[in-house]
Design a protein around this motif. Structure first.
Motif: not given
Ligand SMILES: [Zn+2]
Length: 566
Positions: A1-2, A5-7, A352-354, A356-358, A382-384
């Motif tokens: 989320m942060g 993390v996402d970079s 659910l977010h992470e 979703g990336h997976a 991917t964030e979307g």
């Protein structure tokens, strides 16, 4: 989320390994194409093992927190950076990019590699200076403690006062003290900006902001036009939502609305929703099995994640990173999530977010996509996707469909909807400030930045500046140092999420009201995501993928419609 993390997710996913096959009926080999294929093959052979090692080292360091693992992570990253910085390889790549490539997938791979290598073509001397300056600012940041009445406060203590205290003079003192880091780092931050600009100009760009956007296949003009349109569409609903919040805040403090100042909001920048509406979404999750809910939900829509769960590290332990992230270790389906699950709404949303990336990873991007392109189209896509799935944690219909009993579904739904709406509106106005400020900062670091910051905050966030304030308050936002020119991607991710969700409601769920679409048990949703969003990988840029998935360029209409429908 942060952000950090996402970079990571982005860094880890950049490179690939499988050779781009020559078409069987290619006839006489084209010299340009042969040269390009050779370059891509050599790149993959050289860089793939480095990437794999870096991804594993990163994972290990975040799990263990041990110094030796962090050292190994840094060494792996340095080896990877050195491979991409090779000036001879970059010269060859530039020549290839200037040639004629008829195979669109090969041309796309060359373009993606060009941007990856370009970013690393800063002279080692200048790069060292930039890194040293950035580290110095971050260190000063981490060492700084707000001081109130002779006592030092941690960051979380500052946040707690702003969240809970009714004592107005104390709130003001704490807020002002939290901004005290600005004057400490402002001069170094401006030096860092000048150094970054120097690097960008050496690569032929007018400034660092323009370079960063170019590296992300964006332009300042396009992004600004999008944000102008977003500003138009969110201004009235934001004003309305903020009026409701302000009225409650003012009432709680026993003051008039026009007396509200930045320290009356519940975080140092008004980037989050003040907790002024009675909402307890956590009670619903207190007895819930968050992991099982995720497993059942994703399996139900035809995107099972059991293999990801099996490889993941999901609960708290000593030394482990307290955050959450998802990483694709090898682009061959080894996808993992790091998390620290406890049974509450925050971790339901985060999982659910992470995940979703997976699901948007080499798990579901077909193997036929060449390795260089076997990753998400863009950080914003991917964030979307992750944010689209995340939202269901606040949706009573979703919970009921998943078999979680709610004491008062109606109250939950109203609270959840208000929270979601306020969160998105407040975040979108905050992103306006960040985008416009950073653009101006790199354009001219010598202008009156103190005044510019508050002009933007007043215009877009509707928060009044403190009387006679002339201080570098912008410099108290660490992301300007550590994740420059990046924030707008989160906002564009939200636009992408809304646009895809509306398309699913229209095309897959037979025109259902998007506010009522919860996907539960509907495998057609997973099929849509695989086919229209995941399958192209990085063969399509972010806007081409948006057209492929939704039939339109990325735009704020769906995002704004969600605020008008209620
Ligand atoms: Zn994310």
């Amino acid at each position: 989320m942060g952000l950090r993390v996402d970079s990571l997710f982005r860094t880890v996913l950049l490179m690939g390994m499988i050779t781009i096959a020559t078409p069987a009926d290619a006839g006489a080999p084209d010299p340009d194409e042969a040269r390009a294929r050779k370059f891509v093959d050599e790149h993959v052979a050289r860089v793939r093992p480095l990437e794999h090692a870096a991804a594993l080292a990163w994972w290990d360091a975040n799990i263990s927190g041990k110094d030796e693992d962090f050292r190994r992570k840094e060494e792996a990253q340095n080896r990877l950076d050195a491979a991409l910085a090779d000036p001879g390889r970059f010269a060859e790549l530039k020549a290839i990019r200037g040639g004629r490539l008829t195979d669109p997938v090969l041309a796309r791979a060359v373009e993606v590699l060009y941007l990856t290598y370009l970013e690393k073509q800063v002279s080692p001397d200048l790069l060292r200076k930039i890194t040293a300056k950035a580290n110095a600012v971050e260190k000063a940041f981490n060492a700084y403690r707000a001081r109130v009445d002779g006592r030092e406060m941690t960051d979380s203590e500052v946040r707690r006062v702003l969240k809970e205290s009714k004592d107005r003079p104390r709130r003001k003192a704490v807020w002002e003290a939290s901004k005290g880091v600005g004057p400490v780092v402002a001069a170094d931050l401006k030096d860092l900006v000048r150094l970054r600009n120097e690097a960008a100009r050496a690569l032929g760009f007018k400034d660092f902001h323009a370079l960063q956007l170019f590296l992300n296949e964006q332009s300042q003009e396009r992004v600004l036009a999008l944000f102008d349109e977003l500003d138009e569409l969110t201004r009235a609903p934001f004003r309305e939502a903020k009026a409701g919040i302000d009225a409650r805040l003012a009432e709680g403090f026993g003051i008039g609305v026009d007396e509200l100042r930045p320290w009356h909001y519940h975080d140092p920048f008004f980037q989050e929703t003040p907790a002024v509406f009675a909402t307890d979404l956590d009670a619903a999750y207190a007895g819930a099995d968050i992991l099982k809910l995720c497993r059942d939900f994703y399996a139900g829509i035809g995107l099972p994640i059991d293999d990801v769960i099996a490889r993941s590290d999901l609960y708290e332990k000593p030394g482990k990173s307290p955050h959450a992230f998802c990483t694709d270790i090898n682009r061959e389906g080894d996808v993992r999530v790091l998390a620290n699950i406890v049974p509450n709404e925050y971790w339901m949303a985060t999982m659910l977010h992470e995940l979703g990336h997976a699901v948007y990873s080499s798990k579901n991007i077909p193997e036929r996509i060449p390795y260089v392109l076997r990753t998400e189209s863009h950080i914003l896509t991917t964030e979307g996707v992750a944010m689209m799935f995340e939202k269901f944690s606040k949706d009573a219909d979703w919970l009921e469909a998943m078999g979680v009993r709610l004491a008062d579904p109606r109250a939950f739904d109203e609270a959840g909807a208000t929270m979601r709406r306020n969160k998105l509106l407040i975040f979108s106005r905050w992103c306006q400030v960040m985008l416009r400020f950073e653009k101006a900062l790199y354009e001219d670091p010598d202008r009156d930045l103190n005044a510019l910051w508050w002009d933007l905050v007043e215009t877009y966030q509707g928060v009044r500046r403190p009387e006679r304030r002339d201080a570098p308050d912008y410099a108290s936002k660490i992301h300007i140092v550590s994740a420059p020119a990046y924030y707008h991607n989160y906002m564009m991710g939200e636009l992408f999420a809304a646009q895809v969700h509306h398309t699913i409601a229209r095309e897959v769920l037979h025109g259902i009201d998007p506010a009522k679409a919860n996907y539960v048990g509907n495998r057609a949703v997973g099929a849509f995501m695989k086919d229209r969003v995941f399958a192209p990988g990085k063969t399509l840029g972010w806007n081409a993928l948006t057209r492929h998935a939704t039939g339109e360029d990325l735009n704020p209409k769906a995002f704004a419609a969600d605020f008008q429908s209620r």
